[in-house]
Write a protein that holds these residues in place. Structure first.
Motif, PDB file in Angstrom:
ATOM      1  N   TYR A  33       3.887  -4.690 -14.988  1.00 36.92           N
ATOM      2  CA  TYR A  33       4.822  -4.887 -13.880  1.00 36.92           C
ATOM      3  C   TYR A  33       4.081  -4.776 -12.551  1.00 36.92           C
ATOM      4  O   TYR A  33       3.146  -3.989 -12.415  1.00 36.92           O
ATOM      5  N   TRP A  34       4.563  -5.540 -11.577  1.00 32.73           N
ATOM      6  CA  TRP A  34       4.105  -5.378 -10.198  1.00 32.73           C
ATOM      7  C   TRP A  34       5.289  -4.982  -9.322  1.00 32.73           C
ATOM      8  O   TRP A  34       6.374  -5.569  -9.434  1.00 32.73           O
ATOM      9  N   TYR A  35       5.049  -4.003  -8.462  1.00 30.84           N
ATOM     10  CA  TYR A  35       6.028  -3.544  -7.498  1.00 30.84           C
ATOM     11  C   TYR A  35       5.378  -3.532  -6.111  1.00 30.84           C
ATOM     12  O   TYR A  35       4.159  -3.394  -5.981  1.00 30.84           O
ATOM     13  N   ARG A  36       6.212  -3.616  -5.092  1.00 33.28           N
ATOM     14  CA  ARG A  36       5.758  -3.455  -3.711  1.00 33.28           C
ATOM     15  C   ARG A  36       6.504  -2.282  -3.093  1.00 33.28           C
ATOM     16  O   ARG A  36       7.726  -2.139  -3.282  1.00 33.28           O
ATOM     17  N   GLN A  37       5.755  -1.471  -2.355  1.00 40.52           N
ATOM     18  CA  GLN A  37       6.359  -0.308  -1.702  1.00 40.52           C
ATOM     19  C   GLN A  37       5.946  -0.276  -0.242  1.00 40.52           C
ATOM     20  O   GLN A  37       4.762  -0.191   0.070  1.00 40.52           O
ATOM     21  N   GLY A  40       8.067   4.613   3.504  1.00 38.26           N
ATOM     22  CA  GLY A  40       9.359   5.266   3.543  1.00 38.26           C
ATOM     23  C   GLY A  40      10.415   4.655   2.642  1.00 38.26           C
ATOM     24  O   GLY A  40      11.590   5.034   2.708  1.00 38.26           O
ATOM     25  N   GLN A  41      10.001   3.710   1.805  1.00 39.13           N
ATOM     26  CA  GLN A  41      10.955   3.046   0.910  1.00 39.13           C
ATOM     27  C   GLN A  41      10.586   3.266  -0.546  1.00 39.13           C
ATOM     28  O   GLN A  41       9.448   3.629  -0.863  1.00 39.13           O
ATOM     29  N   GLY A  42      11.535   2.998  -1.424  1.00 35.92           N
ATOM     30  CA  GLY A  42      11.236   3.033  -2.843  1.00 35.92           C
ATOM     31  C   GLY A  42      10.541   1.757  -3.276  1.00 35.92           C
ATOM     32  O   GLY A  42      10.618   0.733  -2.589  1.00 35.92           O
ATOM     33  N   PRO A  43       9.868   1.797  -4.412  1.00 31.20           N
ATOM     34  CA  PRO A  43       9.213   0.586  -4.925  1.00 31.20           C
ATOM     35  C   PRO A  43      10.233  -0.513  -5.210  1.00 31.20           C
ATOM     36  O   PRO A  43      11.321  -0.248  -5.718  1.00 31.20           O
ATOM     37  N   GLU A  44       9.845  -1.755  -4.900  1.00 29.16           N
ATOM     38  CA  GLU A  44      10.694  -2.913  -5.167  1.00 29.16           C
ATOM     39  C   GLU A  44      10.015  -3.793  -6.215  1.00 29.16           C
ATOM     40  O   GLU A  44       8.835  -4.121  -6.092  1.00 29.16           O
ATOM     41  N   GLN A  80      -1.514 -15.455  -0.735  1.00 32.00           N
ATOM     42  CA  GLN A  80      -2.178 -16.463   0.102  1.00 32.00           C
ATOM     43  C   GLN A  80      -1.612 -16.406   1.513  1.00 32.00           C
ATOM     44  O   GLN A  80      -0.442 -16.075   1.722  1.00 32.00           O
ATOM     45  N   ARG A  81      -2.461 -16.748   2.475  1.00 29.71           N
ATOM     46  CA  ARG A  81      -2.052 -16.842   3.881  1.00 29.71           C
ATOM     47  C   ARG A  81      -1.258 -15.584   4.276  1.00 29.71           C
ATOM     48  O   ARG A  81      -0.093 -15.638   4.670  1.00 29.71           O
ATOM     49  N   THR A  82      -1.928 -14.444   4.171  1.00 22.47           N
ATOM     50  CA  THR A  82      -1.235 -13.177   4.391  1.00 22.47           C
ATOM     51  C   THR A  82      -0.588 -13.110   5.776  1.00 22.47           C
ATOM     52  O   THR A  82      -1.081 -13.686   6.760  1.00 22.47           O
ATOM     53  N   GLU A  83       0.523 -12.388   5.809  1.00 15.94           N
ATOM     54  CA  GLU A  83       1.269 -12.141   7.049  1.00 15.94           C
ATOM     55  C   GLU A  83       1.349 -10.634   7.255  1.00 15.94           C
ATOM     56  O   GLU A  83       1.197  -9.856   6.302  1.00 15.94           O
ATOM     57  N   GLN A  84       1.626 -10.219   8.469  1.00 19.54           N
ATOM     58  CA  GLN A  84       1.694  -8.786   8.752  1.00 19.54           C
ATOM     59  C   GLN A  84       2.782  -8.104   7.928  1.00 19.54           C
ATOM     60  O   GLN A  84       2.636  -6.950   7.528  1.00 19.54           O
ATOM     61  N   GLY A  85       3.828  -8.838   7.609  1.00 19.42           N
ATOM     62  CA  GLY A  85       4.907  -8.287   6.787  1.00 19.42           C
ATOM     63  C   GLY A  85       4.511  -8.039   5.349  1.00 19.42           C
ATOM     64  O   GLY A  85       5.266  -7.413   4.599  1.00 19.42           O
ATOM     65  N   ASP A  86       3.330  -8.519   4.961  1.00 19.47           N
ATOM     66  CA  ASP A  86       2.849  -8.264   3.592  1.00 19.47           C
ATOM     67  C   ASP A  86       2.202  -6.889   3.469  1.00 19.47           C
ATOM     68  O   ASP A  86       1.898  -6.443   2.367  1.00 19.47           O
ATOM     69  N   SER A  87       1.987  -6.221   4.600  1.00 21.61           N
ATOM     70  CA  SER A  87       1.378  -4.895   4.572  1.00 21.61           C
ATOM     71  C   SER A  87       2.263  -3.944   3.774  1.00 21.61           C
ATOM     72  O   SER A  87       3.446  -3.770   4.070  1.00 21.61           O
ATOM     73  N   ALA A  88       1.692  -3.372   2.734  1.00 19.52           N
ATOM     74  CA  ALA A  88       2.460  -2.525   1.813  1.00 19.52           C
ATOM     75  C   ALA A  88       1.511  -1.944   0.787  1.00 19.52           C
ATOM     76  O   ALA A  88       0.324  -2.280   0.747  1.00 19.52           O
TER      77      ALA A  88
END
Lengths: 117, 114
Positions: A33-37, A40-44, A80-88
């Motif tokens: 599994y892959w999750y993003r966190q 201050g949030q729970g893993p998604e 690909q083409r990372t954005e600042q919102g990908d920071s996690a």
């Protein structure tokens, strides 16, 4: 049993660059599994594999994200083409869907922290 | 689909005092329930889980949780906390036929004060 390992632990990149994370699950586990966190949030949940088949993808997994598990062992997550919102923190976990001790538990790695500048 | 609500985002508590972290879930199917702990810059470690059977579940480090089906709750408790219990705690749920996929709550940060 060495547990779930992830590489790299930290990645700093500039916006627009591509990054790839690797996950090595516990050897006898067939699910990954892959999750993003975010802070201050729970893993998604992002996606999961059973053996080499990708069985489910979250709508969070945009077209810029791709995950593979070509031989049913390790997995890669590419952005690909990372954005600042990908920071996690990107967390990988594994589990088993068979055996005498089907516990439902996921075993997590220590995560790969991505910072996009 | 399942969802999890952790009612407290932060819980300050003095050392050796008891602590309770609240978790409520929503699901249209039967579920497994979990509590995980996360120390700074680390992955998640399982504290305890409820699969079936006794509704009072004991876990590691002196933690326990009680499953209440009528109230759809799975609150976590520890009778006496230590400084080392300072961490973030996550409640999670998985459907029995959902590929073990976990849905997490937003987390509760426990800060143990001396």
């Amino acid at each position: 049993d060495t547990g779930v390992s992830q590489d790299p632990r930290h990645k700093i990149t500039k916006r627009g660059q591509n990054v790839t994370f690797r996950c090595d699950p516990i050897s006898e586990h067939n699910r990954l599994y892959w999750y993003r966190q975010t802070l201050g949030q729970g893993p998604e949940f992002l996606t999961y594999f059973q053996n080499e088949a990708q069985l489910e993808k979250s709508r969070l997994l945009s077209d810029r994200f791709s995950a593979e598990r070509p031989k049913g062992s390790f997995s890669t997550l590419e952005i690909q083409r990372t954005e600042q919102g990908d920071s996690a923190m990107y967390l990988c976990a594994s589990s088993s869907s068979y055996g005498r001790t089907l516990t439902g538990e996921l075993f997590f790695g220590e995560g790969s922290r991505l910072t996009v500048l | 689909a399942q969802s999890v609500t952790q009612l407290d985002s932060q819980v300050p508590v003095f050392e050796e005092a008891p602590v309770e972290l609240r978790c409520n879930y929503s699901s249209s199917v039967s579920v497994y329930l979990f509590w995980y702990v996360q120390y700074p810059n680390q992955g998640l470690q399982l504290l305890l889980k409820y699969l079936s059977g006794s509704t009072l579940v004991k876990g590691i480090n002196g933690f326990e949780a009680e499953f209440n089906k009528s109230q759809t709750s799975f609150h976590l408790r520890k009778p006496s906390v230590h400084i080392s219990d300072t961490a973030e705690y996550f409640c999670a749920v998985s459907g029995l036929a959902a590929g073990n996929k976990l849905t997490f709550g937003g987390g509760t940060r426990v800060l143990v004060k001396p």
